[in-house]
Scaffold this motif. Structure first.
Motif, PDB file in Angstrom:
ATOM      1  N   ARG A   1     -61.340 -56.728 -46.485  1.00 38.46           N
ATOM      2  CA  ARG A   1     -62.658 -57.166 -47.337  1.00 38.46           C
ATOM      3  C   ARG A   1     -63.199 -58.331 -46.003  1.00 38.46           C
ATOM      4  NH1 ARG A   1     -63.495 -59.014 -53.263  1.00 38.46           N
ATOM      5  NH2 ARG A   1     -65.275 -59.037 -52.438  1.00 38.46           N
ATOM      6  N   GLY A   2     -64.632 -58.627 -46.323  1.00 42.88           N
ATOM      7  CA  GLY A   2     -65.124 -59.594 -45.336  1.00 42.88           C
ATOM      8  C   GLY A   2     -64.532 -60.923 -45.247  1.00 42.88           C
ATOM      9  N   TYR A   3     -64.218 -61.213 -43.768  1.00 46.21           N
ATOM     10  CA  TYR A   3     -63.441 -62.483 -43.761  1.00 46.21           C
ATOM     11  C   TYR A   3     -64.061 -63.811 -44.044  1.00 46.21           C
ATOM     12  CZ  TYR A   3     -65.676 -61.740 -39.224  1.00 46.21           C
ATOM     13  OH  TYR A   3     -66.473 -61.431 -38.147  1.00 46.21           O
ATOM     14  N   PHE A   4     -65.538 -63.829 -44.101  1.00 52.39           N
ATOM     15  CA  PHE A   4     -66.137 -64.913 -44.392  1.00 52.39           C
ATOM     16  C   PHE A   4     -66.677 -64.735 -45.798  1.00 52.39           C
ATOM     17  CE2 PHE A   4     -64.812 -67.498 -41.387  1.00 52.39           C
ATOM     18  CZ  PHE A   4     -65.710 -67.466 -40.166  1.00 52.39           C
ATOM     19  N   VAL A   5     -66.488 -63.651 -46.760  1.00 54.53           N
ATOM     20  CA  VAL A   5     -66.898 -63.468 -48.030  1.00 54.53           C
ATOM     21  C   VAL A   5     -65.915 -64.431 -48.979  1.00 54.53           C
ATOM     22  CG1 VAL A   5     -67.352 -61.831 -49.732  1.00 54.53           C
ATOM     23  CG2 VAL A   5     -67.703 -61.210 -47.444  1.00 54.53           C
ATOM     24  N   ALA A   6     -66.532 -65.250 -49.514  1.00 57.16           N
ATOM     25  CA  ALA A   6     -65.782 -66.210 -50.311  1.00 57.16           C
ATOM     26  C   ALA A   6     -65.206 -65.616 -51.559  1.00 57.16           C
ATOM     27  CB  ALA A   6     -66.624 -67.454 -50.790  1.00 57.16           C
ATOM     28  N   ALA A   7     -65.823 -64.653 -52.134  1.00 60.21           N
ATOM     29  CA  ALA A   7     -65.401 -64.207 -53.280  1.00 60.21           C
ATOM     30  C   ALA A   7     -64.043 -63.135 -53.136  1.00 60.21           C
ATOM     31  CB  ALA A   7     -66.386 -63.039 -53.918  1.00 60.21           C
ATOM     32  N   ALA A   8     -63.841 -62.881 -51.768  1.00 61.21           N
ATOM     33  CA  ALA A   8     -62.909 -61.909 -51.478  1.00 61.21           C
ATOM     34  C   ALA A   8     -61.444 -62.700 -51.322  1.00 61.21           C
ATOM     35  CB  ALA A   8     -63.016 -61.472 -50.061  1.00 61.21           C
ATOM     36  N   TYR A   9     -61.577 -64.086 -51.543  1.00 60.93           N
ATOM     37  CA  TYR A   9     -60.204 -64.907 -51.474  1.00 60.93           C
ATOM     38  C   TYR A   9     -59.971 -65.089 -53.020  1.00 60.93           C
ATOM     39  CZ  TYR A   9     -60.922 -65.419 -46.607  1.00 60.93           C
ATOM     40  OH  TYR A   9     -60.912 -65.318 -45.150  1.00 60.93           O
ATOM     41  N   ARG A  10     -58.593 -65.086 -53.435  1.00 60.00           N
ATOM     42  CA  ARG A  10     -58.205 -65.354 -54.658  1.00 60.00           C
ATOM     43  C   ARG A  10     -57.942 -66.519 -55.026  1.00 60.00           C
ATOM     44  NH1 ARG A  10     -53.208 -61.380 -57.258  1.00 60.00           N
ATOM     45  NH2 ARG A  10     -53.567 -62.136 -59.679  1.00 60.00           N
ATOM     46  N   TYR A  11     -57.410 -67.454 -54.154  1.00 63.67           N
ATOM     47  CA  TYR A  11     -56.994 -69.021 -54.471  1.00 63.67           C
ATOM     48  C   TYR A  11     -57.502 -69.626 -53.509  1.00 63.67           C
ATOM     49  CZ  TYR A  11     -53.304 -66.223 -57.031  1.00 63.67           C
ATOM     50  OH  TYR A  11     -52.592 -65.174 -57.574  1.00 63.67           O
ATOM     51  N   TRP A  12     -57.938 -70.855 -54.083  1.00 64.23           N
ATOM     52  CA  TRP A  12     -58.690 -71.951 -53.660  1.00 64.23           C
ATOM     53  C   TRP A  12     -58.013 -73.266 -53.878  1.00 64.23           C
ATOM     54  CZ3 TRP A  12     -63.156 -71.409 -50.485  1.00 64.23           C
ATOM     55  CH2 TRP A  12     -63.647 -70.011 -50.421  1.00 64.23           C
ATOM     56  N   GLY A  13     -58.165 -74.166 -52.821  1.00 61.92           N
ATOM     57  CA  GLY A  13     -57.511 -75.695 -52.830  1.00 61.92           C
ATOM     58  C   GLY A  13     -58.556 -76.417 -53.493  1.00 61.92           C
ATOM     59  N   GLN A  14     -58.189 -77.642 -53.601  1.00 63.93           N
ATOM     60  CA  GLN A  14     -59.123 -78.657 -54.493  1.00 63.93           C
ATOM     61  C   GLN A  14     -60.153 -79.273 -53.563  1.00 63.93           C
ATOM     62  OE1 GLN A  14     -56.235 -79.275 -53.424  1.00 63.93           O
ATOM     63  NE2 GLN A  14     -56.607 -81.341 -52.447  1.00 63.93           N
ATOM     64  N   GLY A  15     -59.905 -78.974 -52.152  1.00 54.45           N
ATOM     65  CA  GLY A  15     -60.944 -79.545 -51.211  1.00 54.45           C
ATOM     66  C   GLY A  15     -60.476 -80.925 -50.589  1.00 54.45           C
ATOM     67  N   THR A  16     -60.805 -81.302 -49.323  1.00 55.25           N
ATOM     68  CA  THR A  16     -60.758 -82.333 -48.823  1.00 55.25           C
ATOM     69  C   THR A  16     -61.840 -82.909 -47.977  1.00 55.25           C
ATOM     70  OG1 THR A  16     -59.237 -83.615 -47.288  1.00 55.25           O
ATOM     71  CG2 THR A  16     -59.806 -81.410 -46.629  1.00 55.25           C
ATOM     72  N   GLN A  17     -62.325 -84.024 -48.141  1.00 60.07           N
ATOM     73  CA  GLN A  17     -63.855 -84.479 -47.517  1.00 60.07           C
ATOM     74  C   GLN A  17     -63.615 -84.987 -46.331  1.00 60.07           C
ATOM     75  OE1 GLN A  17     -66.739 -84.470 -49.056  1.00 60.07           O
ATOM     76  NE2 GLN A  17     -67.516 -85.223 -47.205  1.00 60.07           N
ATOM     77  N   VAL A  18     -64.443 -84.385 -45.495  1.00 55.50           N
ATOM     78  CA  VAL A  18     -64.911 -84.585 -44.010  1.00 55.50           C
ATOM     79  C   VAL A  18     -65.993 -85.461 -43.881  1.00 55.50           C
ATOM     80  CG1 VAL A  18     -64.868 -84.029 -41.524  1.00 55.50           C
ATOM     81  CG2 VAL A  18     -63.001 -82.975 -43.153  1.00 55.50           C
ATOM     82  N   THR A  19     -66.050 -86.533 -43.219  1.00 53.74           N
ATOM     83  CA  THR A  19     -67.441 -87.202 -43.189  1.00 53.74           C
ATOM     84  C   THR A  19     -67.406 -87.842 -41.525  1.00 53.74           C
ATOM     85  OG1 THR A  19     -67.342 -88.150 -45.381  1.00 53.74           O
ATOM     86  CG2 THR A  19     -68.895 -89.517 -43.872  1.00 53.74           C
ATOM     87  N   VAL A  20     -68.526 -87.341 -41.007  1.00 51.44           N
ATOM     88  CA  VAL A  20     -68.456 -87.703 -39.562  1.00 51.44           C
ATOM     89  C   VAL A  20     -69.692 -88.573 -39.504  1.00 51.44           C
ATOM     90  CG1 VAL A  20     -68.803 -86.868 -37.278  1.00 51.44           C
ATOM     91  CG2 VAL A  20     -67.639 -85.542 -38.892  1.00 51.44           C
ATOM     92  N   SER A  21     -69.785 -89.666 -38.817  1.00 47.93           N
ATOM     93  CA  SER A  21     -70.672 -90.649 -38.834  1.00 47.93           C
ATOM     94  C   SER A  21     -71.432 -90.696 -37.186  1.00 47.93           C
ATOM     95  CB  SER A  21     -70.573 -92.003 -39.171  1.00 47.93           C
ATOM     96  OG  SER A  21     -69.385 -92.244 -38.333  1.00 47.93           O
ATOM     97  N   SER A  22     -72.705 -90.824 -37.112  1.00 49.50           N
ATOM     98  CA  SER A  22     -73.194 -90.661 -35.642  1.00 49.50           C
ATOM     99  C   SER A  22     -72.994 -92.164 -35.050  1.00 49.50           C
ATOM    100  CB  SER A  22     -74.515 -90.384 -36.104  1.00 49.50           C
ATOM    101  OG  SER A  22     -75.441 -91.020 -36.658  1.00 49.50           O
TER     102      SER A  22
END
Length: 121
Positions: A100-121
């Protein structure tokens, strides 16, 4: 079932670096990192297959590196030369069938909860 726990996010200035980690409860074949910026669609950032083949979004090529420690069942994303446009919630994903397409999100069965990245200029 695979539980995924991301860590390593934070706030940095442009040009800085961060290393994201994703600890998996068991081994997984095809894994990847996605991100979602405010007001934007989720997008694929980088993926790695069980044979070590890696792929990157054009926007991060040359700046981000995906890797995996199979002994620790941990996925990493080394992010260098960060830009404000890299600001997003970053998610780890696992168990994509290799056909399945490697950048197709629906192709992945499991997901983490996420971690925030903030980059300031």
């Amino acid at each position: 079932q695979v539980q995924l726990v991301e860590s390593g996010g934070g706030s940095v200035q442009a040009g800085g670096s961060l290393r994201l980690s994703c600890a998996a409860s068991r081994s997984s074949n095809c894994m990847g990192w996605f991100r979602r910026a405010p007001g934007k669609e989720r997008e694929g950032v980088a993926t790695i297959d069980s044979d070590g083949l890696t792929r990157y979004a054009d926007s991060v090529k040359g700046r981000f590196t995906i890797s995996k420690d199979n002994a620790k069942n941990t996925l990493y994303l080394q992010m260098n030369s960060l830009k404000p446009e890299d600001t997003a919630m970053y998610y780890c994903a696992a168990d994509r069938p290799p056909w399945r397409g490697y950048f197709v999100a629906a192709a992945y069965r499991y997901w983490g909860q996420g971690t925030q990245v903030t980059v300031s200029s």
